[in-house]
Write an enzyme that holds these catalytic residues in place. Structure first.
Site, PDB file in Angstrom:
ATOM      1  N   GLU A 161       0.818  -1.240   0.000  1.00  0.00           N
ATOM      2  CA  GLU A 161       0.000   0.000   0.000  1.00  0.00           C
ATOM      3  C   GLU A 161       0.841   1.274   0.000  1.00  0.00           C
ATOM      4  O   GLU A 161       0.552   2.203   0.757  1.00  0.00           O
ATOM      5  CB  GLU A 161      -0.968  -0.010   1.188  1.00  0.00           C
ATOM      6  N   GLU A 203      -5.764  -8.341  -0.239  1.00  0.00           N
ATOM      7  CA  GLU A 203      -6.458  -7.942   0.999  1.00  0.00           C
ATOM      8  C   GLU A 203      -7.896  -7.634   0.629  1.00  0.00           C
ATOM      9  O   GLU A 203      -8.143  -6.716  -0.172  1.00  0.00           O
ATOM     10  CB  GLU A 203      -5.823  -6.700   1.643  1.00  0.00           C
TER      11      GLU A 203
END
Ligand code: AHR
Length: 506
Positions: free
Chosen positions: A173, A294
């Site tokens: 991320e 995720e």
């Protein structure tokens, strides 16, 4: 009563079922590792300190791949702290979750745990505070046989055989301003390309995942993927996607929440389009596949920490969401979305495995159990087999705030030619009415329902019922009575707000 009609044909296929689609995620966050999978003082702990109650539940779930060690955690992680004699490992500040990391569980422990579970490790490297050299050192430690600084260090630490990790995430991320070492797409794309290239020089057989967008709502979404892939296309194999969904506690817009898979479908299709545009511009022949590493339901607007949590605690109670019947139905539809796109989404990881937005829950010194959302995951992992089928579907619809009119019935299907078995995964998103699903499967030589299970609220429960501590088995699967096949047409009646798995065989 609501209605849907599905048509399946052996010739309408999406892709072979990618086994890595049914993955999970273990992050050094909250109580996922400590008092989740690892608790040496627990009555069920084995010789490695692993909780065998959690281990057994994990084996039942059967995640095919497990991503580790983060998550936001990895962007500040020094992997060297987590290897070697335990008593010499340092306690470190974990900036991401404002807690203290004891490093009592590290690389070798994860390798041993993954072997016991029988799952494939997916390792993330720190491209937040660190870079190419450390990623290469970690790869050398993990995968090089012997005779070099880091492979010999591993051997000195007691692991003669290399871990042999094939799947590597190039950071986590890094598009997000919350991430330690947050980068622009250009900064990250260059770093990913050069780190990946250097890692491949050590082990040409590894597969590499580039960081994609942390969600479809990121302001950089689309441009991020485009720039990163322009810079790293030749080096990487996958681009990642992350998405978490929740019902808004203020608006109580259950209809939109139940339609979350519409967003997931769009997200996937937009990333595929972006990756393929880069492929065309760059005249590349290979395709970049998607790693949805995720995804889950996560009530991000609820308190982050459990009661009594202080900064710099060890293994604090963090985002220990308790999941309901509604959440399980949504998870079932998200799994449908992944299967529908399995020609391009070939890796998935439901985040996370235990306690932290967990499929499982465990109490320190106490028991462990499956949350409601574990059931669709486990059934789809067990029953999806052979080839994913393209489902031609017409369904009654319902109006949603966020997505307009949405099909009441959401579905996916697989067919295993060897066992001549069709598996159907169905969700009824109507909160009040049951739904009759008629499935035309005349192209298949199948005639008999062999499995029909449903998850729905039972008498006396409502859609918010959970498997809370002390009442672990409230939300589970029960036999679905209304599933029949006559003359190549299956008729399945789904209760209001339910998720079902139905297998039909020769
Ligand atoms: O899974 C919880 C967190 O969500 C992860 O650490 C991060 O990658 C994501 O934002």
């Amino acid at each position: 009563m609501r209605n849907a009609r599905l048509t399946l044909d052996p010739a309408f296929t999406v892709a072979p079922v990618p086994r890595r689609l049914f993955g999970s995620f273990v992050e050094h966050m909250g109580r996922c590792v400590y008092t989740g999978i690892f608790e040496p003082d627990h009555p069920t702990a084995d010789e490695d300190g692993f909780r065998t109650d959690v281990l057994e539940l994990t084996k039942e779930l059967g995640p095919t791949v497990v991503r580790y060690p983060g998550g936001n955690f990895v962007s500040g992680f020094d992997w060297e702290d987590s290897v070697g004699p335990r008593e010499a490992r340092p306690r470190r500040i974990d900036r991401a979750w404002r807690s203290v990391e004891t490093n009592q569980f590290g690389l070798a422990e994860f390798d041993a745990w993954a072997r016991k579970v029988g799952t494939e490790p997916m390792m993330a490297v720190n491209l937040g505070t660190r870079g190419m050299q450390d990623a290469c050192n970690l790869l050398e430690y993990s995968n090089h046989t012997a005779g070099t600084k880091y492979s010999d260090l591993r051997i000195a630490h007691g692991a003669k055989d290399p871990f042999g990790i094939k799947l590597w995430c190039l950071g986590n991320e890094l598009d997000g301003p919350w991430q330690t070492g947050h980068k622009t797409a250009h900064e990250y794309g260059r770093l990913a390309a050069e780190t990946g290239r250097a890692m491949r020089q050590i082990d040409p057989d590894i597969e590499l995942v580039a960081v994609g967008s942390s969600s479809r709502s990121m302001p950089t979404f689309g441009a991020w993927e485009s720039t990163v892939l322009e810079l790293a296309y030749d080096t990487v194999d996958y681009v990642s996607l992350h998405a978490y969904y929740q019902e808004d506690d203020d608006t109580k817009d259950a209809g939109s929440f139940l339609a979350s898979a519409v967003d997931m479908d769009l997200f996937i299709e937009q990333v595929v389009a972006t990756a393929d545009a880069v492929r065309a511009r760059g005249k590349h022949s290979k395709f970049i596949n998607l790693s949805f590493d995720e995804w889950n339901v996560w009530y991000q607007t609820r308190p982050h920490h459990g009661p009594g949590v202080e900064p710099w605690d060890v293994a604090p109670r963090v985002i220990e969401d308790e999941y309901s019947v509604t959440d399980a139905v949504v998870v079932g539809t998200l799994l449908n979305s992944l299967l529908r796109h399995s020609d391009r989404v070939t890796i998935g990881a439901q985040a996370q495995l235990v306690n932290v937005i967990g499929l499982l829950r465990s109490e320190p010194g106490g028991d462990a159990w499956k949350q409601s959302i574990a059931h669709p995951f486990e059934q789809v992992r067990r029953l999806a087999s052979g080839t994913v089928l393209r489902v031609a579907s017409t369904s009654d619809t319902y109006a949603t705030e966020r997505f307009g009119d949405v099909d009441v019935v959401d579905s996916s299907a697989t067919y295993d030619e060897e066992t001549q078995t069709l598996s159907l995964f169905l969700a009824n998103r109507d909160l009040e009415d049951s739904a009759t699903v008629t499935v035309d499967l005349r192209g298949f030589d199948v005639s008999r329902v062999v499995t029909a299970k449903v998850l729905a609220a039972t008498d006396g429960q409502d859609r918010h019922t959970t498997n809370a501590s002390g009442a672990h088995d409230q939300v589970g699967l029960r036999p679905l009575q209304d599933a029949t096949v006559t003359d190549g047409v299956a008729t399945i009646v789904l209760p209001a707000l339910s998720w079902a798995a139905v297998q039909i065989s020769a």
